[in-house]
Design a protein around this motif. Structure first.
Motif, mmCIF file in Angstrom:
data_model
loop_
_atom_site.group_PDB
_atom_site.id
_atom_site.type_symbol
_atom_site.label_atom_id
_atom_site.label_comp_id
_atom_site.label_asym_id
_atom_site.label_seq_id
_atom_site.Cartn_x
_atom_site.Cartn_y
_atom_site.Cartn_z
ATOM 1 N N THR A 9 18.910 45.212 0.248
ATOM 2 C CA THR A 9 18.109 44.882 -0.350
ATOM 3 C C THR A 9 19.051 44.070 -1.934
ATOM 4 O OG1 THR A 9 18.932 47.288 -1.694
ATOM 5 C CG2 THR A 9 17.431 47.243 0.069
ATOM 6 N N ASP A 10 18.978 43.766 -3.073
ATOM 7 C CA ASP A 10 18.885 43.489 -4.447
ATOM 8 C C ASP A 10 19.901 44.354 -4.213
ATOM 9 O OD1 ASP A 10 17.414 40.688 -3.328
ATOM 10 O OD2 ASP A 10 16.760 41.162 -5.470
ATOM 11 N N ARG A 57 24.569 43.688 -5.095
ATOM 12 C CA ARG A 57 25.088 43.830 -5.917
ATOM 13 C C ARG A 57 25.854 44.526 -6.634
ATOM 14 N NH1 ARG A 57 19.516 42.676 -9.642
ATOM 15 N NH2 ARG A 57 19.510 39.578 -9.114
ATOM 16 N N MET A 72 22.965 34.318 -9.432
ATOM 17 C CA MET A 72 21.396 34.723 -9.007
ATOM 18 C C MET A 72 21.456 33.358 -7.962
ATOM 19 S SD MET A 72 19.985 36.428 -10.738
ATOM 20 C CE MET A 72 18.278 36.613 -9.518
ATOM 21 N N LEU A 125 23.244 35.763 -5.029
ATOM 22 C CA LEU A 125 22.151 36.773 -4.955
ATOM 23 C C LEU A 125 21.407 36.137 -3.338
ATOM 24 C CD1 LEU A 125 21.500 39.545 -5.329
ATOM 25 C CD2 LEU A 125 19.790 38.654 -6.235
ATOM 26 N N ARG A 126 20.944 34.822 -3.752
ATOM 27 C CA ARG A 126 19.755 34.310 -2.570
ATOM 28 C C ARG A 126 20.478 33.683 -1.784
ATOM 29 N NH1 ARG A 126 18.162 31.055 -7.464
ATOM 30 N NH2 ARG A 126 18.916 29.544 -7.016
ATOM 31 N N HIS A 129 20.517 36.379 0.778
ATOM 32 C CA HIS A 129 19.121 37.305 1.708
ATOM 33 C C HIS A 129 19.769 35.588 2.747
ATOM 34 C CE1 HIS A 129 18.107 40.202 -0.276
ATOM 35 N NE2 HIS A 129 18.505 39.961 -1.565
#
Length: 163
Positions: A119-120, A124, A138, A141-142, A145
């Motif tokens: 998950t995010d 993190r 950001m 993070l992308r 994923h």
């Protein structure tokens, strides 16, 4: 002499057992993806994977690595055939200055090896020890994923080819 297994290959290194892994990687083995940042294990730019776990190589002495597998960013993929994590960071343009990115990728790779669909919040938490001043958080993070999806697709394709 100390034997290190780095990126699947054994290397004989003439170094003091208390020498930080980072110095041997960069100076003896000429593997320069891991960077010297703080030298105190506080910034994460030197992160590598040891037996599946992200570690900060600037504070990890060689003596602790006997019989363990060390993986650096160079061991994940090549320019011609980047690993999913490398490809994802490229596609998401997650690097700006590039100083922290190798450490970020290695910590993310270690996470994805344990948890293929984080998950995010999990991403993190995993990346928290690594500092980035460029503000690409950001995009990073992308990229993690995207790497998870790429790895899932690769695994699915591999499963189909085995049948």
């Amino acid at each position: 002499m100390i034997t290190l297994k780095v990126n699947g290959q054994d290397h004989q290194v003439d170094a003091d057992p208390d020498t930080p892994l980072l110095y041997v990687l960069r100076n003896d083995l000429e593997l320069n993806a891991a960077k010297f940042g703080c030298g105190l294990g506080q910034c994460g730019s030197c992160t590598v994977i040891v037996d599946g776990k992200a570690v900060q190589s600037c504070v990890t002495p060689l003596v602790l690595l006997a019989g363990k597998q060390v993986t650096t960013l160079e061991g994940l993929g090549t320019l011609a055939a980047p690993a999913p994590i490398q490809r994802a960071f490229i596609e998401e343009q997650a690097a700006q200055c590039g100083y922290c990115i190798a450490g970020m990728m290695m910590r993310a790779q270690a996470l994805l090896m344990r948890n293929p669909k984080p998950t995010d919040a999990q991403i993190r938490a995993e990346l928290e020890p690594n500092l980035c001043r460029c503000g690409t958080h950001m995009r990073i993070l992308r990229a993690v994923h995207r790497a998870a999806r790429l790895m899932d697709t690769a695994d699915a394709a591999s499963d189909r080819s085995v049948r």
